[in-house]
Design a protein around this motif. Structure first.
Motif, PDB file in Angstrom:
ATOM      1  N   ARG A  75      64.535  14.745  64.570  1.00 62.54           N
ATOM      2  CA  ARG A  75      63.319  15.554  64.686  1.00 62.54           C
ATOM      3  C   ARG A  75      63.533  16.789  65.569  1.00 62.54           C
ATOM      4  O   ARG A  75      62.800  17.753  65.471  1.00 62.54           O
ATOM      5  CB  ARG A  75      62.192  14.717  65.251  1.00 62.54           C
ATOM      6  CG  ARG A  75      61.734  13.628  64.326  1.00 62.54           C
ATOM      7  CD  ARG A  75      60.529  12.891  64.916  1.00 62.54           C
ATOM      8  NE  ARG A  75      60.151  11.770  64.107  1.00 62.54           N
ATOM      9  CZ  ARG A  75      59.261  11.833  63.120  1.00 62.54           C
ATOM     10  NH1 ARG A  75      58.680  12.967  62.843  1.00 62.54           N
ATOM     11  NH2 ARG A  75      58.967  10.755  62.430  1.00 62.54           N
ATOM     12  N   SER A  76      64.533  16.737  66.430  1.00 60.13           N
ATOM     13  CA  SER A  76      64.752  17.867  67.342  1.00 60.13           C
ATOM     14  C   SER A  76      65.428  19.049  66.640  1.00 60.13           C
ATOM     15  O   SER A  76      65.457  20.146  67.182  1.00 60.13           O
ATOM     16  CB  SER A  76      65.605  17.416  68.524  1.00 60.13           C
ATOM     17  OG  SER A  76      66.872  16.985  68.056  1.00 60.13           O
ATOM     18  N   ILE A  77      65.965  18.831  65.451  1.00 57.23           N
ATOM     19  CA  ILE A  77      66.623  19.908  64.717  1.00 57.23           C
ATOM     20  C   ILE A  77      65.627  20.491  63.716  1.00 57.23           C
ATOM     21  O   ILE A  77      65.117  19.768  62.851  1.00 57.23           O
ATOM     22  CB  ILE A  77      67.883  19.395  63.991  1.00 57.23           C
ATOM     23  CG1 ILE A  77      68.860  18.872  65.026  1.00 57.23           C
ATOM     24  CG2 ILE A  77      68.498  20.476  63.132  1.00 57.23           C
ATOM     25  CD1 ILE A  77      70.082  18.214  64.459  1.00 57.23           C
ATOM     26  N   PRO A  78      65.323  21.777  63.850  1.00 64.75           N
ATOM     27  CA  PRO A  78      64.316  22.366  62.954  1.00 64.75           C
ATOM     28  C   PRO A  78      64.835  22.431  61.517  1.00 64.75           C
ATOM     29  O   PRO A  78      66.035  22.482  61.278  1.00 64.75           O
ATOM     30  CB  PRO A  78      64.104  23.766  63.530  1.00 64.75           C
ATOM     31  CG  PRO A  78      65.349  24.062  64.268  1.00 64.75           C
ATOM     32  CD  PRO A  78      65.884  22.752  64.768  1.00 64.75           C
ATOM     33  N   PRO A  79      63.922  22.439  60.549  1.00 67.14           N
ATOM     34  CA  PRO A  79      64.344  22.544  59.153  1.00 67.14           C
ATOM     35  C   PRO A  79      64.914  23.924  58.853  1.00 67.14           C
ATOM     36  O   PRO A  79      64.588  24.909  59.520  1.00 67.14           O
ATOM     37  CB  PRO A  79      63.061  22.288  58.367  1.00 67.14           C
ATOM     38  CG  PRO A  79      61.969  22.583  59.309  1.00 67.14           C
ATOM     39  CD  PRO A  79      62.484  22.306  60.698  1.00 67.14           C
ATOM     40  N   TYR A  80      65.764  23.962  57.868  1.00 67.88           N
ATOM     41  CA  TYR A  80      66.338  25.239  57.454  1.00 67.88           C
ATOM     42  C   TYR A  80      65.300  26.024  56.655  1.00 67.88           C
ATOM     43  O   TYR A  80      64.465  25.454  55.971  1.00 67.88           O
ATOM     44  CB  TYR A  80      67.561  25.021  56.568  1.00 67.88           C
ATOM     45  CG  TYR A  80      68.628  24.220  57.224  1.00 67.88           C
ATOM     46  CD1 TYR A  80      69.340  24.718  58.306  1.00 67.88           C
ATOM     47  CD2 TYR A  80      68.956  22.945  56.764  1.00 67.88           C
ATOM     48  CE1 TYR A  80      70.325  23.968  58.922  1.00 67.88           C
ATOM     49  CE2 TYR A  80      69.948  22.206  57.357  1.00 67.88           C
ATOM     50  CZ  TYR A  80      70.642  22.724  58.429  1.00 67.88           C
ATOM     51  OH  TYR A  80      71.613  21.989  59.039  1.00 67.88           O
ATOM     52  N   ARG A  81      65.404  27.314  56.757  1.00 67.96           N
ATOM     53  CA  ARG A  81      64.497  28.143  55.946  1.00 67.96           C
ATOM     54  C   ARG A  81      65.012  28.150  54.503  1.00 67.96           C
ATOM     55  O   ARG A  81      66.201  28.252  54.287  1.00 67.96           O
ATOM     56  CB  ARG A  81      64.461  29.565  56.481  1.00 67.96           C
ATOM     57  CG  ARG A  81      63.811  29.653  57.844  1.00 67.96           C
ATOM     58  CD  ARG A  81      63.735  31.122  58.268  1.00 67.96           C
ATOM     59  NE  ARG A  81      63.168  31.205  59.588  1.00 67.96           N
ATOM     60  CZ  ARG A  81      61.884  31.394  59.820  1.00 67.96           C
ATOM     61  NH1 ARG A  81      61.035  31.497  58.826  1.00 67.96           N
ATOM     62  NH2 ARG A  81      61.423  31.464  61.045  1.00 67.96           N
ATOM     63  N   PRO A  82      64.100  28.024  53.534  1.00 72.52           N
ATOM     64  CA  PRO A  82      64.540  28.095  52.144  1.00 72.52           C
ATOM     65  C   PRO A  82      65.126  29.461  51.830  1.00 72.52           C
ATOM     66  O   PRO A  82      64.700  30.471  52.403  1.00 72.52           O
ATOM     67  CB  PRO A  82      63.274  27.860  51.337  1.00 72.52           C
ATOM     68  CG  PRO A  82      62.225  27.438  52.299  1.00 72.52           C
ATOM     69  CD  PRO A  82      62.688  27.796  53.667  1.00 72.52           C
ATOM     70  N   PRO A  83      66.118  29.516  50.952  1.00 73.61           N
ATOM     71  CA  PRO A  83      66.694  30.815  50.609  1.00 73.61           C
ATOM     72  C   PRO A  83      65.688  31.687  49.871  1.00 73.61           C
ATOM     73  O   PRO A  83      64.896  31.198  49.075  1.00 73.61           O
ATOM     74  CB  PRO A  83      67.877  30.464  49.702  1.00 73.61           C
ATOM     75  CG  PRO A  83      67.560  29.120  49.168  1.00 73.61           C
ATOM     76  CD  PRO A  83      66.728  28.442  50.211  1.00 73.61           C
ATOM     77  N   THR A  84      65.700  32.926  50.188  1.00 72.99           N
ATOM     78  CA  THR A  84      64.811  33.866  49.498  1.00 72.99           C
ATOM     79  C   THR A  84      65.597  34.569  48.414  1.00 72.99           C
ATOM     80  O   THR A  84      66.697  35.062  48.647  1.00 72.99           O
ATOM     81  CB  THR A  84      64.226  34.896  50.472  1.00 72.99           C
ATOM     82  OG1 THR A  84      65.306  35.537  51.143  1.00 72.99           O
ATOM     83  CG2 THR A  84      63.339  34.208  51.500  1.00 72.99           C
ATOM     84  N   ALA A  85      65.039  34.583  47.250  1.00 76.56           N
ATOM     85  CA  ALA A  85      65.754  35.187  46.125  1.00 76.56           C
ATOM     86  C   ALA A  85      65.226  36.553  45.783  1.00 76.56           C
ATOM     87  O   ALA A  85      64.184  36.977  46.070  1.00 76.56           O
ATOM     88  CB  ALA A  85      65.652  34.285  44.897  1.00 76.56           C
TER      89      ALA A  85
END
Length: 85
Positions: A75-85
């Motif tokens: 939980r301490s690791i934030p989620p990755y941002r989805p790639p923007t196309a």
């Protein structure tokens, strides 16, 4: 890729898949033998193909079960941002 929307405790249903594959393997063996003994080679061949598929699936499931749990970010690791196309 982690987006933050997946469950934190998600697990694969490998044990259920193991038992279903084993059940299918037993029935495929039974069907192959029964159809071969009654003189139905087409149905026996179809059951033999299912036997092969169930055996391969069982091998894959057993391999993944033996690999054990893999690292999952906490939980301490934030989620990755989805790639923007």
């Amino acid at each position: 890729m982690r987006t933050g929307s997946e469950p934190a405790t998600a697990r694969s249903a490998l044990r259920a898949r193991f038992w279903l594959s084993l059940w299918g393997l037993v029935w495929a063996i039974f069907g192959t033998a029964a159809f071969a003994l009654t003189g139905r080679p087409g149905w026996a061949a179809a059951c033999a193909v299912l036997w092969l598929v169930a055996t391969v699936d069982l091998a894959v499931v057993l391999r993944r079960l033996r690999q054990g749990p893999h690292y999952q970010p906490g939980r301490s690791i934030p989620p990755y941002r989805p790639p923007t196309a």
